[in-house]
Write a protein that holds these residues in place. Structure first.
Motif, PDB file in Angstrom:
ATOM      1  N   HIS A  53       0.982  -1.233   0.347  1.00 51.13           N
ATOM      2  CA  HIS A  53       0.263   0.037  -0.057  1.00 51.13           C
ATOM      3  C   HIS A  53       0.831   0.849  -0.083  1.00 51.13           C
ATOM      4  CE1 HIS A  53      -3.079   2.543   0.612  1.00 51.13           C
ATOM      5  NE2 HIS A  53      -2.249   3.200   1.782  1.00 51.13           N
ATOM      6  N   THR A  54       2.156   1.826   1.097  1.00 50.21           N
ATOM      7  CA  THR A  54       2.710   2.372   0.706  1.00 50.21           C
ATOM      8  C   THR A  54       3.246   2.492  -0.703  1.00 50.21           C
ATOM      9  OG1 THR A  54       3.579   1.425   3.109  1.00 50.21           O
ATOM     10  CG2 THR A  54       4.908   3.840   1.878  1.00 50.21           C
ATOM     11  N   MET A  55       3.953   1.569  -1.609  1.00 51.54           N
ATOM     12  CA  MET A  55       4.074   1.985  -3.259  1.00 51.54           C
ATOM     13  C   MET A  55       2.995   2.182  -3.788  1.00 51.54           C
ATOM     14  SD  MET A  55       6.353  -1.585  -3.611  1.00 51.54           S
ATOM     15  CE  MET A  55       5.754  -2.512  -3.145  1.00 51.54           C
ATOM     16  N   THR A  56       1.739   2.393  -3.688  1.00 53.67           N
ATOM     17  CA  THR A  56       0.942   2.673  -4.052  1.00 53.67           C
ATOM     18  C   THR A  56       0.549   4.278  -3.662  1.00 53.67           C
ATOM     19  OG1 THR A  56      -0.704   1.116  -3.814  1.00 53.67           O
ATOM     20  CG2 THR A  56      -1.537   2.202  -4.470  1.00 53.67           C
ATOM     21  N   VAL A  57       0.782   4.941  -2.858  1.00 53.67           N
ATOM     22  CA  VAL A  57       0.499   5.842  -2.328  1.00 53.67           C
ATOM     23  C   VAL A  57       1.227   6.855  -2.179  1.00 53.67           C
ATOM     24  CG1 VAL A  57       1.379   6.979  -0.316  1.00 53.67           C
ATOM     25  CG2 VAL A  57      -0.219   5.504  -0.036  1.00 53.67           C
ATOM     26  N   GLY A  58       2.751   5.846  -2.714  1.00 50.34           N
ATOM     27  CA  GLY A  58       3.851   6.509  -3.485  1.00 50.34           C
ATOM     28  C   GLY A  58       3.551   6.890  -5.217  1.00 50.34           C
ATOM     29  N   GLU A  59       2.991   6.499  -5.796  1.00 55.34           N
ATOM     30  CA  GLU A  59       2.506   6.389  -6.736  1.00 55.34           C
ATOM     31  C   GLU A  59       2.046   6.909  -7.281  1.00 55.34           C
ATOM     32  OE1 GLU A  59       3.722   5.270  -9.985  1.00 55.34           O
ATOM     33  OE2 GLU A  59       5.141   3.503  -8.894  1.00 55.34           O
ATOM     34  N   TYR A  63       2.316  12.685  -0.009  1.00 56.59           N
ATOM     35  CA  TYR A  63       2.549  11.308   0.505  1.00 56.59           C
ATOM     36  C   TYR A  63       3.399  11.319   2.149  1.00 56.59           C
ATOM     37  CZ  TYR A  63       6.201   7.338  -0.498  1.00 56.59           C
ATOM     38  OH  TYR A  63       6.901   6.642  -0.341  1.00 56.59           O
ATOM     39  N   LEU A  64       4.751  11.922   2.811  1.00 57.25           N
ATOM     40  CA  LEU A  64       4.504  11.889   4.086  1.00 57.25           C
ATOM     41  C   LEU A  64       3.652  11.984   4.822  1.00 57.25           C
ATOM     42  CD1 LEU A  64       7.947  14.227   3.530  1.00 57.25           C
ATOM     43  CD2 LEU A  64       7.342  11.818   3.514  1.00 57.25           C
ATOM     44  N   ALA A  65       2.419  12.661   4.505  1.00 58.08           N
ATOM     45  CA  ALA A  65       1.874  12.589   5.492  1.00 58.08           C
ATOM     46  C   ALA A  65       0.954  11.132   5.537  1.00 58.08           C
ATOM     47  CB  ALA A  65       0.209  13.895   5.430  1.00 58.08           C
ATOM     48  N   GLU A  66       0.846  10.532   4.469  1.00 58.27           N
ATOM     49  CA  GLU A  66      -0.054   8.930   4.408  1.00 58.27           C
ATOM     50  C   GLU A  66       1.345   7.602   5.814  1.00 58.27           C
ATOM     51  OE1 GLU A  66      -2.325   7.591   3.546  1.00 58.27           O
ATOM     52  OE2 GLU A  66      -3.564   9.354   2.975  1.00 58.27           O
ATOM     53  N   VAL A 107       0.544   5.931   9.590  1.00 60.60           N
ATOM     54  CA  VAL A 107       0.993   4.626   9.598  1.00 60.60           C
ATOM     55  C   VAL A 107       2.136   4.459  10.769  1.00 60.60           C
ATOM     56  CG1 VAL A 107       1.829   2.366   8.946  1.00 60.60           C
ATOM     57  CG2 VAL A 107       0.570   3.626   7.462  1.00 60.60           C
ATOM     58  N   LEU A 108       2.412   5.433  10.818  1.00 64.72           N
ATOM     59  CA  LEU A 108       4.214   5.736  11.926  1.00 64.72           C
ATOM     60  C   LEU A 108       3.165   6.092  13.547  1.00 64.72           C
ATOM     61  CD1 LEU A 108       6.771   6.887  10.336  1.00 64.72           C
ATOM     62  CD2 LEU A 108       6.522   5.143   9.940  1.00 64.72           C
ATOM     63  N   ALA A 109       2.859   6.594  13.224  1.00 64.67           N
ATOM     64  CA  ALA A 109       2.299   7.062  14.909  1.00 64.67           C
ATOM     65  C   ALA A 109       1.138   5.685  15.251  1.00 64.67           C
ATOM     66  CB  ALA A 109       1.344   8.239  13.987  1.00 64.67           C
ATOM     67  N   ALA A 154      13.543   9.628   8.613  1.00 61.08           N
ATOM     68  CA  ALA A 154      13.902   8.081  10.049  1.00 61.08           C
ATOM     69  C   ALA A 154      13.849   9.048  10.812  1.00 61.08           C
ATOM     70  CB  ALA A 154      14.844   7.187   8.707  1.00 61.08           C
ATOM     71  N   ALA A 155      15.047  10.127  11.263  1.00 67.34           N
ATOM     72  CA  ALA A 155      14.679  10.529  12.386  1.00 67.34           C
ATOM     73  C   ALA A 155      13.374  11.138  13.717  1.00 67.34           C
ATOM     74  CB  ALA A 155      15.826  11.684  12.251  1.00 67.34           C
ATOM     75  N   LEU A 156      12.751  11.387  11.919  1.00 66.49           N
ATOM     76  CA  LEU A 156      11.696  12.339  12.837  1.00 66.49           C
ATOM     77  C   LEU A 156      10.682  10.969  13.080  1.00 66.49           C
ATOM     78  CD1 LEU A 156       9.999  14.626  13.938  1.00 66.49           C
ATOM     79  CD2 LEU A 156       9.245  15.091  11.166  1.00 66.49           C
ATOM     80  N   GLY A 157      10.671   9.984  11.879  1.00 70.66           N
ATOM     81  CA  GLY A 157       9.805   8.859  12.230  1.00 70.66           C
ATOM     82  C   GLY A 157       9.926   8.380  13.746  1.00 70.66           C
TER      83      GLY A 157
END
Length: 265
Positions: free
Chosen positions: A108-114, A129-132, A136-138, A195-198
């Motif tokens: 799904h992450t790749m779909t969001v990237g597309e 893209y980053l918000a999506e 998930v990360l949260a 990555a650091a913020l995530g």
């Protein structure tokens, strides 16, 4: 939980975190399909094997979400109500289990990237893209471990990392052309900061609110904007001093947060 002799030694390695080199790194991981049924096995045995696999992946997702990717295998087996030996027959390495649990999410992450690549403009594509991804990360500690560190042997993850890099690279180049993103920003700048913020998101949301990550993400994105553009309004309230102290405590090695996939307990 009773374990047969074949699974006892492997289960012990998975339960205490020692001697689990292959499970941690994913070396030797096989495909993601169900364990092959013995020759001549009955339809009922095959159904039982499929059911056990589903119980294990469901339980693993729950435990990974709660504890991160280093959760002991015996905890997952107990949650599924299945013996450790059965878990290892289906998933001989940690990477194999992680791949089975998170394959759909990573796809799904790749779909969001597309979708982000085809956005009307690069800036809105990158922000969306980053918000999506941060959503998930949260919400999923296991996914956070997986997407903000490197775990060898998870085949789908390796594909996602490559796709993610390509997506960011495409959007940055478009943003440079459209004069919406600083021309000195590189793909590595974005991936490192992401990555650091995530990694800090679970501690931040635990100390505040589920969407508290939106404020630091907005600050990060504003650092990427072309100097000629105005800054974005900051969403969500700022941290209070007690919330900051709690977040930093959670981030510290002695705090409430779990070690990452390559950290010692």
């Amino acid at each position: 939980m009773t374990e047969d002799r074949r699974g006892g030694q492997a289960a012990a390695r998975g339960s205490d975190g020692r001697g689990d080199h292959d499970a941690r790194t994913g070396r030797g991981a096989t495909d993601e399909g169900p364990a092959p049924a013995p020759p001549g096995s009955s339809p009922r045995r095959r159904r039982d094997a499929r059911r056990n696999r589903e119980l294990l992946t469901d339980a693993a997702h729950e435990v990974f979400t709660e504890q991160g990717l280093e959760a002991p295998f015996d905890v997952i087996a107990r949650r599924a109500g299945i013996g450790n030996a059965t878990l290892y027959r289906h998933f001989p390495t940690r990477a194999a289990l992680v791949n089975a649990v998170f394959r759909d999410l990573l796809t799904h992450t790749m779909t969001v990237g597309e979708q982000a690549r085809t956005a009307e403009d690069a800036w809105s594509g990158l922000c969306g893209y980053l918000a999506e991804i941060f959503t998930v990360l949260a919400s999923d500690r296991g996914a956070n471990d997986l997407m903000t560190t490197h775990l060898e042997g998870v085949q789908t993850l390796e594909t996602v990392h490559a796709h993610n890099r390509e997506t960011v690279d495409i959007l940055l180049r478009r943003g440079h052309t459209e004069s919406t993103i600083r021309t000195d920003v590189t793909t590595e700048d974005v991936l490192f900061s992401f990555a650091a913020l995530g990694r800090a998101v679970p501690a931040l949301t635990a100390a505040t609110t589920p969407d508290a990550w939106r404020r630091p993400l907005t600050l990060f994105l504003d650092a990427l904007r072309a100097p000629s553009l105005p800054p974005s309004p900051l969403p969500t309230p700022p941290l209070t001093p007690p919330q900051l102290a709690t977040t930093l405590h959670e981030l510290a090695p002695h705090g409430g947060s779990r070690p990452g996939p390559h950290e010692k307990r």
